[in-house]
Design an enzyme around this catalytic site. Structure first.
Site, PDB file in Angstrom:
ATOM      1  N   ASP A  88      54.416  11.941  27.041  1.00 50.24           N
ATOM      2  CA  ASP A  88      54.469  13.367  26.713  1.00 50.24           C
ATOM      3  C   ASP A  88      54.711  14.188  27.988  1.00 50.24           C
ATOM      4  O   ASP A  88      54.008  13.997  28.989  1.00 50.24           O
ATOM      5  CB  ASP A  88      53.137  13.769  26.058  1.00 50.24           C
ATOM      6  CG  ASP A  88      53.215  15.106  25.322  1.00 50.24           C
ATOM      7  OD1 ASP A  88      53.911  16.014  25.804  1.00 50.24           O
ATOM      8  OD2 ASP A  88      52.557  15.238  24.277  1.00 50.24           O
TER       9      ASP A  88
ATOM     10  N   HIS B 116      54.976  17.693  27.991  1.00 51.50           N
ATOM     11  CA  HIS B 116      54.552  19.095  27.854  1.00 51.50           C
ATOM     12  C   HIS B 116      53.378  19.392  28.782  1.00 51.50           C
ATOM     13  O   HIS B 116      52.336  18.746  28.674  1.00 51.50           O
ATOM     14  CB  HIS B 116      54.155  19.377  26.410  1.00 51.50           C
ATOM     15  CG  HIS B 116      55.289  19.206  25.440  1.00 51.50           C
ATOM     16  ND1 HIS B 116      55.569  18.004  24.844  1.00 51.50           N
ATOM     17  CD2 HIS B 116      56.221  20.089  25.012  1.00 51.50           C
ATOM     18  CE1 HIS B 116      56.632  18.164  24.055  1.00 51.50           C
ATOM     19  NE2 HIS B 116      57.052  19.421  24.137  1.00 51.50           N
TER      20      HIS B 116
ATOM     21  N   SER C 206      51.190  11.772  20.505  1.00 50.46           N
ATOM     22  CA  SER C 206      50.168  11.852  21.556  1.00 50.46           C
ATOM     23  C   SER C 206      48.752  11.820  20.992  1.00 50.46           C
ATOM     24  O   SER C 206      47.824  11.383  21.663  1.00 50.46           O
ATOM     25  CB  SER C 206      50.351  13.124  22.385  1.00 50.46           C
ATOM     26  OG  SER C 206      51.627  13.115  22.974  1.00 50.46           O
TER      27      SER C 206
END
Ligand code: B1M
Length: 216
Positions: free
Chosen positions: A100, A102, A153
């Site tokens: 991930d 972000h 996630s």
């Protein structure tokens, strides 16, 4: 348009030219840095998410929006009120989980906790659980924070919790990110990670409140 309206629109458009001037104008008009983030910029980011989710915005433009958001936060961060940080209340290792990328939310959590007297070891994005465990041990952390925005996630977080308990790392864990829900996190109250040890943070301020409980 007012600087406030322009700021939100700049996030949607990914438009950084003149960004600092609008931020300065909003500050001069009496907005606090955190209110600018929470009420103007994140509102713009929400629109970006909706446009992207409905196929009306393509990924490169989302990236421009994210870069604009980061530039705005970088401008505002030094202008935030800092709590007295003579001594750190506690140490937290913060990471975005494996797979991930972000990190805007995670970095906001970092800023809020740091400004409130915590020592934050921010190890970045795409972090495998082994790295999280290693950092927690190396820095003698009091808590671990995992962020992730993809549905995938949330599954990784659960696997990470299992691995941490197998490894005997029984620290309080904060979980946050848009794909998570309180229900999902609390469902994780299994034997090794008893309820109360794993907590869901809705936003960065919730994270701050939860860290307060860790120190208590
Ligand atoms: Co992506 N992305 N993205 N993206 N992106 C989402 C998450 C998505 C919901 C968009 C959508 O479809 N509507 C969707 C996920 C869908 C899903 O899994 N079901 C998505 C997707 C699909 C993707 C890609 C797969 C797209 C692709 O490549 N086809 C790809 C994934 C890459 C990867 O990770 N492997 C991708 C890429 C990107 C960009 C790189 C372009 C960019 C990220 C840039 C960056 O972060 N450096 C991006 C962005 C910007 C978004 C949206 C639009 C905005 C995210 C954001 O920054 N929000 C997002 C839409 C959405 O979230 N609705 C989306 C603002 C931020 C402050 O919020 O991070 O939630 P957030 O943090 C909050 C709270 O959650 C909480 O505090 C913060 C607020 O105070 N919080 C914590 C977060 N972590 C915490 C930890 C804590 C405590 C609180 O303690 C530890």
């Amino acid at each position: 348009a007012t600087p406030e309206e322009r700021l939100k629109q700049r996030i949607v458009d990914g438009d950084r030219t003149g960004l600092d001037d609008d931020l300065a104008a909003a500050l001069a008009a009496g907005w606090s840095p955190l209110d600018i983030i929470n009420q103007l910029l994140l509102d713009g980011m929400k629109t970006v998410g909706e446009l992207f989710g409905s196929g009306k915005m393509q990924l490169p433009f989302v990236l421009q929006s994210a870069e604009t958001m980061k530039a705005a936060v970088a401008y505002l961060e030094p202008r935030m009120e800092k709590g007295d940080a003579q001594q750190h209340k506690a140490t937290i290792v913060l990471a975005t989980v494996k797979g991930d990328v972000h990190d805007i939310g995670k970095n906001l959590v970092d800023i809020i906790l740091t400004n409130n007297g915590y020592r934050v070891i921010n190890i970045g994005i795409k972090q495998p659980v082994g790295e999280i465990i290693k950092a927690a041990r190396a820095h003698n952390a009091d808590a671990v924070g995992m962020s992730g925005l993809l549905v995938k996630s949330t599954v990784i977080m659960r696997e990470n919790l299992e691995e941490m308990s197998r490894e005997g790392l029984d620290l309080p864990v904060l979980l946050g990110g848009a794909a998570l829900t309180r229900g999902y996190v609390e469902q994780d109250c299994h034997a090794a990670y008893a309820c109360g040890r794993v907590a869901y943070a809705r936003d960065a301020f919730d994270g701050l409140t939860l860290m307060g409980k860790v120190v208590e």
